[in-house]
Design a protein around this motif. Sequence first.
Motif, PDB file in Angstrom:
ATOM      1  N   TYR A 186       0.850  -1.202   0.000  1.00 29.91           N
ATOM      2  CA  TYR A 186       0.000   0.000   0.000  1.00 29.91           C
ATOM      3  C   TYR A 186       0.887   1.254   0.000  1.00 29.91           C
ATOM      4  CZ  TYR A 186      -3.527  -3.414   1.352  1.00 29.91           C
ATOM      5  OH  TYR A 186      -4.352  -4.513   1.397  1.00 29.91           O
ATOM      6  N   PRO A 187       1.591   1.493  -1.093  1.00 31.67           N
ATOM      7  CA  PRO A 187       2.542   2.608  -1.111  1.00 31.67           C
ATOM      8  C   PRO A 187       1.856   3.971  -1.077  1.00 31.67           C
ATOM      9  CG  PRO A 187       2.299   1.688  -3.298  1.00 31.67           C
ATOM     10  CD  PRO A 187       1.543   0.784  -2.367  1.00 31.67           C
ATOM     11  N   VAL A 188       2.561   4.907  -0.499  1.00 24.72           N
ATOM     12  CA  VAL A 188       2.229   6.325  -0.583  1.00 24.72           C
ATOM     13  C   VAL A 188       3.366   6.941  -1.377  1.00 24.72           C
ATOM     14  CG1 VAL A 188       1.824   8.472   0.688  1.00 24.72           C
ATOM     15  CG2 VAL A 188       1.092   6.270   1.676  1.00 24.72           C
ATOM     16  N   ILE A 189       3.017   7.643  -2.455  1.00 23.93           N
ATOM     17  CA  ILE A 189       4.048   8.265  -3.290  1.00 23.93           C
ATOM     18  C   ILE A 189       3.807   9.769  -3.339  1.00 23.93           C
ATOM     19  CG2 ILE A 189       4.461   6.195  -4.676  1.00 23.93           C
ATOM     20  CD1 ILE A 189       2.759   7.453  -6.898  1.00 23.93           C
ATOM     21  N   VAL A 190       4.860  10.502  -3.613  1.00 23.30           N
ATOM     22  CA  VAL A 190       4.751  11.956  -3.763  1.00 23.30           C
ATOM     23  C   VAL A 190       5.357  12.369  -5.093  1.00 23.30           C
ATOM     24  CG1 VAL A 190       4.732  12.494  -1.296  1.00 23.30           C
ATOM     25  CG2 VAL A 190       6.921  12.376  -2.497  1.00 23.30           C
ATOM     26  N   SER A 191       4.810  13.447  -5.631  1.00 24.89           N
ATOM     27  CA  SER A 191       5.449  14.096  -6.775  1.00 24.89           C
ATOM     28  C   SER A 191       6.218  15.282  -6.220  1.00 24.89           C
ATOM     29  CB  SER A 191       4.423  14.544  -7.823  1.00 24.89           C
ATOM     30  OG  SER A 191       3.548  15.511  -7.290  1.00 24.89           O
ATOM     31  N   GLU A 192       7.390  15.465  -6.769  1.00 22.48           N
ATOM     32  CA  GLU A 192       8.256  16.542  -6.324  1.00 22.48           C
ATOM     33  C   GLU A 192       8.615  17.381  -7.542  1.00 22.48           C
ATOM     34  OE1 GLU A 192      11.481  16.425  -2.756  1.00 22.48           O
ATOM     35  OE2 GLU A 192      11.794  15.046  -4.412  1.00 22.48           O
ATOM     36  N   THR A 193       8.440  18.687  -7.414  1.00 23.33           N
ATOM     37  CA  THR A 193       8.749  19.615  -8.485  1.00 23.33           C
ATOM     38  C   THR A 193       9.640  20.705  -7.909  1.00 23.33           C
ATOM     39  OG1 THR A 193       6.548  19.183  -9.414  1.00 23.33           O
ATOM     40  CG2 THR A 193       7.768  21.069 -10.305  1.00 23.33           C
ATOM     41  N   GLU A 194      10.858  20.767  -8.397  1.00 23.80           N
ATOM     42  CA  GLU A 194      11.833  21.752  -7.913  1.00 23.80           C
ATOM     43  C   GLU A 194      11.930  21.747  -6.391  1.00 23.80           C
ATOM     44  OE1 GLU A 194      10.839  25.496  -9.749  1.00 23.80           O
ATOM     45  OE2 GLU A 194      11.428  24.770 -11.729  1.00 23.80           O
ATOM     46  N   GLY A 195      11.991  20.536  -5.820  1.00 28.90           N
ATOM     47  CA  GLY A 195      12.165  20.383  -4.382  1.00 28.90           C
ATOM     48  C   GLY A 195      10.909  20.538  -3.551  1.00 28.90           C
ATOM     49  N   GLN A 196       9.768  20.799  -4.180  1.00 24.61           N
ATOM     50  CA  GLN A 196       8.506  20.972  -3.455  1.00 24.61           C
ATOM     51  C   GLN A 196       7.587  19.782  -3.721  1.00 24.61           C
ATOM     52  OE1 GLN A 196       6.002  24.211  -4.782  1.00 24.61           O
ATOM     53  NE2 GLN A 196       4.580  23.969  -3.082  1.00 24.61           N
ATOM     54  N   ILE A 197       6.919  19.299  -2.667  1.00 26.27           N
ATOM     55  CA  ILE A 197       5.907  18.257  -2.830  1.00 26.27           C
ATOM     56  C   ILE A 197       4.712  18.916  -3.507  1.00 26.27           C
ATOM     57  CG2 ILE A 197       4.407  16.578  -1.688  1.00 26.27           C
ATOM     58  CD1 ILE A 197       7.437  15.990  -1.474  1.00 26.27           C
ATOM     59  N   THR A 198       4.370  18.425  -4.689  1.00 23.42           N
ATOM     60  CA  THR A 198       3.291  19.032  -5.475  1.00 23.42           C
ATOM     61  C   THR A 198       2.070  18.124  -5.605  1.00 23.42           C
ATOM     62  OG1 THR A 198       4.462  18.290  -7.452  1.00 23.42           O
ATOM     63  CG2 THR A 198       4.760  20.587  -6.795  1.00 23.42           C
ATOM     64  N   GLY A 199       2.157  16.925  -5.088  1.00 24.95           N
ATOM     65  CA  GLY A 199       1.023  16.008  -5.122  1.00 24.95           C
ATOM     66  C   GLY A 199       1.397  14.716  -4.427  1.00 24.95           C
ATOM     67  N   TRP A 200       0.390  13.914  -4.205  1.00 25.76           N
ATOM     68  CA  TRP A 200       0.642  12.605  -3.604  1.00 25.76           C
ATOM     69  C   TRP A 200      -0.471  11.642  -4.009  1.00 25.76           C
ATOM     70  CZ3 TRP A 200      -2.784  10.403  -0.093  1.00 25.76           C
ATOM     71  CH2 TRP A 200      -3.724  11.255   0.490  1.00 25.76           C
TER      72      TRP A 200
END
Length: 171
Positions: free
Chosen positions: A54-68
Motif C-alpha cells: 500500500y505505497p504512498v508516493i509523492v510528486s516533487e517539483t523543484e524540491g517541493q511536494i506538489t502532489g501525492w
Amino acid sequence: MRTSSLRLATESDLPAINEIYNHYVLCSTCTYQLEPETMADRLIWFREHPPEKYPVIVSETEGQITGWGALSKFRPRAALAPTVEASVYIIDKMHRRGLGRMILTDLIERARQAGFHSMIGSVSAEQTASIALQESTGFRRVAHLVEIGNKFGKWLDLIYMQLMLDPNIPR
C-alpha cells in the motif's frame, strides 16, 4: 517547463501531504471528510501503508511536494483483499499539468506488481476532471450512489470507478 519526479513518501513528507489534503477537506467535495486531518492521525494512516503493498508516493517539483497518491485497502473484509483503492491529490496551483496522470499511472503499475486484481476509485460526481482522468487510464464507471454524502450544505453523489488489473481480463 518544470520537471516533476515521483518517489515513495517518507514520514518527513507528511506535513506537505497533510497540507495538500486539508486544503481539499476545507474547500472541495473531492473528499467527504469534514474536519482537517491531524498530524497524529496522518502518521497512523501512513504507518498502515507498507510500501510493498500500500505505497504512498509523492510528486516533487523543484524540491517541493506538489502532489501525492496512495493505494489503500478497499474495505477491511478479507474476501476484498485482492482489490485496492487509489487516491490522488495535487496541490491546487499545479492542476492540469499531468501530475495526476503521472501519479495514477504509477499507482496502477505498483498495484499490478503487488498482485492486486482490481483497483477502485471513488469520486464525487461533480469532480468531472477526476472522473475524466480515471477514464483516460482505463477505469470505467461501475456504480453511481445518489445523495450519499452532504458537504457544504448540499447532497453529493458518489461514483465508483474500477480498473481490472489482471492483463487477462478484457477491458
